[in-house]
Design a protein around this motif. Structure first.
Motif, PDB file in Angstrom:
ATOM      1  N   HIS A  73       0.849  -1.199   0.000  1.00 15.81           N
ATOM      2  CA  HIS A  73       0.000   0.000   0.000  1.00 15.81           C
ATOM      3  C   HIS A  73       0.882   1.246   0.000  1.00 15.81           C
ATOM      4  O   HIS A  73       1.698   1.435   0.897  1.00 15.81           O
ATOM      5  CB  HIS A  73      -0.920  -0.017   1.217  1.00 15.81           C
ATOM      6  CG  HIS A  73      -1.745   1.223   1.377  1.00 15.81           C
ATOM      7  ND1 HIS A  73      -2.652   1.632   0.425  1.00 15.81           N
ATOM      8  CD2 HIS A  73      -1.792   2.137   2.369  1.00 15.81           C
ATOM      9  CE1 HIS A  73      -3.227   2.760   0.838  1.00 15.81           C
ATOM     10  NE2 HIS A  73      -2.722   3.074   2.002  1.00 15.81           N
ATOM     11  N   GLY A  74       0.727   2.077  -1.022  1.00 16.34           N
ATOM     12  CA  GLY A  74       1.555   3.267  -1.170  1.00 16.34           C
ATOM     13  C   GLY A  74       1.454   4.265  -0.029  1.00 16.34           C
ATOM     14  O   GLY A  74       2.360   5.056   0.181  1.00 16.34           O
ATOM     15  N   GLY A  75       0.359   4.246   0.713  1.00 17.08           N
ATOM     16  CA  GLY A  75       0.202   5.176   1.830  1.00 17.08           C
ATOM     17  C   GLY A  75       1.148   4.884   2.971  1.00 17.08           C
ATOM     18  O   GLY A  75       1.308   5.693   3.880  1.00 17.08           O
ATOM     19  N   ARG A  76       1.799   3.738   2.924  1.00 20.96           N
ATOM     20  CA  ARG A  76       2.763   3.359   3.956  1.00 20.96           C
ATOM     21  C   ARG A  76       4.186   3.478   3.413  1.00 20.96           C
ATOM     22  O   ARG A  76       5.094   2.784   3.841  1.00 20.96           O
ATOM     23  CB  ARG A  76       2.493   1.923   4.417  1.00 20.96           C
ATOM     24  CG  ARG A  76       1.053   1.681   4.839  1.00 20.96           C
ATOM     25  CD  ARG A  76       0.812   2.066   6.282  1.00 20.96           C
ATOM     26  NE  ARG A  76      -0.590   2.150   6.631  1.00 20.96           N
ATOM     27  CZ  ARG A  76      -1.338   1.147   7.054  1.00 20.96           C
ATOM     28  NH1 ARG A  76      -0.859  -0.053   7.144  1.00 20.96           N
ATOM     29  NH2 ARG A  76      -2.607   1.360   7.384  1.00 20.96           N
ATOM     30  N   ASP A  77       4.367   4.336   2.440  1.00 19.33           N
ATOM     31  CA  ASP A  77       5.650   4.557   1.782  1.00 19.33           C
ATOM     32  C   ASP A  77       5.821   6.066   1.625  1.00 19.33           C
ATOM     33  O   ASP A  77       4.851   6.823   1.726  1.00 19.33           O
ATOM     34  CB  ASP A  77       5.621   3.875   0.405  1.00 19.33           C
ATOM     35  CG  ASP A  77       6.988   3.716  -0.234  1.00 19.33           C
ATOM     36  OD1 ASP A  77       8.004   4.059   0.404  1.00 19.33           O
ATOM     37  OD2 ASP A  77       7.042   3.243  -1.382  1.00 19.33           O
ATOM     38  N   ARG A  78       7.028   6.527   1.323  1.00 21.32           N
ATOM     39  CA  ARG A  78       7.169   7.956   1.009  1.00 21.32           C
ATOM     40  C   ARG A  78       6.374   8.214  -0.269  1.00 21.32           C
ATOM     41  O   ARG A  78       6.336   7.365  -1.167  1.00 21.32           O
ATOM     42  CB  ARG A  78       8.634   8.332   0.867  1.00 21.32           C
ATOM     43  CG  ARG A  78       9.368   7.549  -0.169  1.00 21.32           C
ATOM     44  CD  ARG A  78      10.845   7.944  -0.168  1.00 21.32           C
ATOM     45  NE  ARG A  78      11.561   7.045  -1.011  1.00 21.32           N
ATOM     46  CZ  ARG A  78      12.288   6.030  -0.596  1.00 21.32           C
ATOM     47  NH1 ARG A  78      12.418   5.797   0.692  1.00 21.32           N
ATOM     48  NH2 ARG A  78      12.905   5.260  -1.454  1.00 21.32           N
ATOM     49  N   HIS A  79       5.736   9.366  -0.319  1.00 20.45           N
ATOM     50  CA  HIS A  79       4.862   9.643  -1.454  1.00 20.45           C
ATOM     51  C   HIS A  79       4.636  11.138  -1.610  1.00 20.45           C
ATOM     52  O   HIS A  79       4.946  11.917  -0.720  1.00 20.45           O
ATOM     53  CB  HIS A  79       3.517   8.919  -1.302  1.00 20.45           C
ATOM     54  CG  HIS A  79       2.758   9.282  -0.063  1.00 20.45           C
ATOM     55  ND1 HIS A  79       2.986   8.686   1.151  1.00 20.45           N
ATOM     56  CD2 HIS A  79       1.768  10.187   0.140  1.00 20.45           C
ATOM     57  CE1 HIS A  79       2.172   9.200   2.058  1.00 20.45           C
ATOM     58  NE2 HIS A  79       1.423  10.117   1.462  1.00 20.45           N
ATOM     59  N   VAL A  80       4.072  11.489  -2.746  1.00 24.86           N
ATOM     60  CA  VAL A  80       3.653  12.853  -3.041  1.00 24.86           C
ATOM     61  C   VAL A  80       2.139  12.826  -3.150  1.00 24.86           C
ATOM     62  O   VAL A  80       1.583  11.956  -3.821  1.00 24.86           O
ATOM     63  CB  VAL A  80       4.265  13.347  -4.373  1.00 24.86           C
ATOM     64  CG1 VAL A  80       3.736  14.719  -4.733  1.00 24.86           C
ATOM     65  CG2 VAL A  80       5.777  13.349  -4.308  1.00 24.86           C
ATOM     66  N   LEU A 111      -6.732   7.802  -3.183  1.00 25.04           N
ATOM     67  CA  LEU A 111      -6.198   6.549  -3.695  1.00 25.04           C
ATOM     68  C   LEU A 111      -4.710   6.709  -3.957  1.00 25.04           C
ATOM     69  O   LEU A 111      -4.204   7.826  -4.083  1.00 25.04           O
ATOM     70  CB  LEU A 111      -6.958   6.048  -4.912  1.00 25.04           C
ATOM     71  CG  LEU A 111      -6.999   6.865  -6.189  1.00 25.04           C
ATOM     72  CD1 LEU A 111      -5.761   6.626  -7.039  1.00 25.04           C
ATOM     73  CD2 LEU A 111      -8.221   6.466  -6.989  1.00 25.04           C
ATOM     74  N   PHE A 112      -4.025   5.576  -4.009  1.00 27.29           N
ATOM     75  CA  PHE A 112      -2.576   5.537  -4.173  1.00 27.29           C
ATOM     76  C   PHE A 112      -2.234   4.640  -5.356  1.00 27.29           C
ATOM     77  O   PHE A 112      -2.819   3.576  -5.524  1.00 27.29           O
ATOM     78  CB  PHE A 112      -1.901   4.950  -2.930  1.00 27.29           C
ATOM     79  CG  PHE A 112      -2.086   5.769  -1.690  1.00 27.29           C
ATOM     80  CD1 PHE A 112      -1.091   6.635  -1.267  1.00 27.29           C
ATOM     81  CD2 PHE A 112      -3.244   5.662  -0.937  1.00 27.29           C
ATOM     82  CE1 PHE A 112      -1.254   7.385  -0.114  1.00 27.29           C
ATOM     83  CE2 PHE A 112      -3.419   6.410   0.210  1.00 27.29           C
ATOM     84  CZ  PHE A 112      -2.411   7.280   0.628  1.00 27.29           C
TER      85      PHE A 112
END
Length: 127
Positions: A73-80, A111-112
């Protein structure tokens, strides 16, 4: 205490990409972004104007994290995080392009997904 520098906002986010044409196909073809002028720099890249003085910079440079494992899940990663006017329309475009995405684990309208280089993008409904 020292005087506060008053950080006033995020002007741009820079993402590393390995294949500029592949990244461009995603950012322009799937997300619908349009490139904006970029100064002459010693490496290839594309800049996108997101409005309000904010930009997204794609830079074709070596990625020191290319082999790093990413959480599902991208929300648990560095993101923009980017504002999106219609998440349902975005989801349909991602589905049509075969791009996997997840929805916010918190229940927010977000959403991610990952770009072709596994950079995480969060889209928050913003009208």
């Amino acid at each position: 205490m020292a005087e506060s520098p008053h950080i006033a906002g995020l002007l741009h986010a820079g993402l590393l990409v390995s294949d500029l044409a592949h990244a461009q196909a995603f950012y322009e073809g799937v997300l619908g972004l349009a490139p904006c002028p970029r100064p002459e720099l010693p490496y290839p890249g594309i800049w996108y104007d997101l409005g309000g003085g904010q930009q997204l910079h794609l830079m074709r440079l070596p990625n020191p994290d290319a082999a790093a494992a990413r959480p599902e899940h991208g929300g648990r990663d560095r993101h923009v995080a980017l504002g999106a006017g219609d998440l349902a329309a975005l989801a349909r475009r991602l589905d049509a392009a075969g791009i996997a995405y997840t929805t916010s684990k918190s229940g927010r309208a977000a959403l991610f997904c990952r770009d072709p280089d596994a950079n995480t993008l969060e889209f928050v409904e913003h009208r």
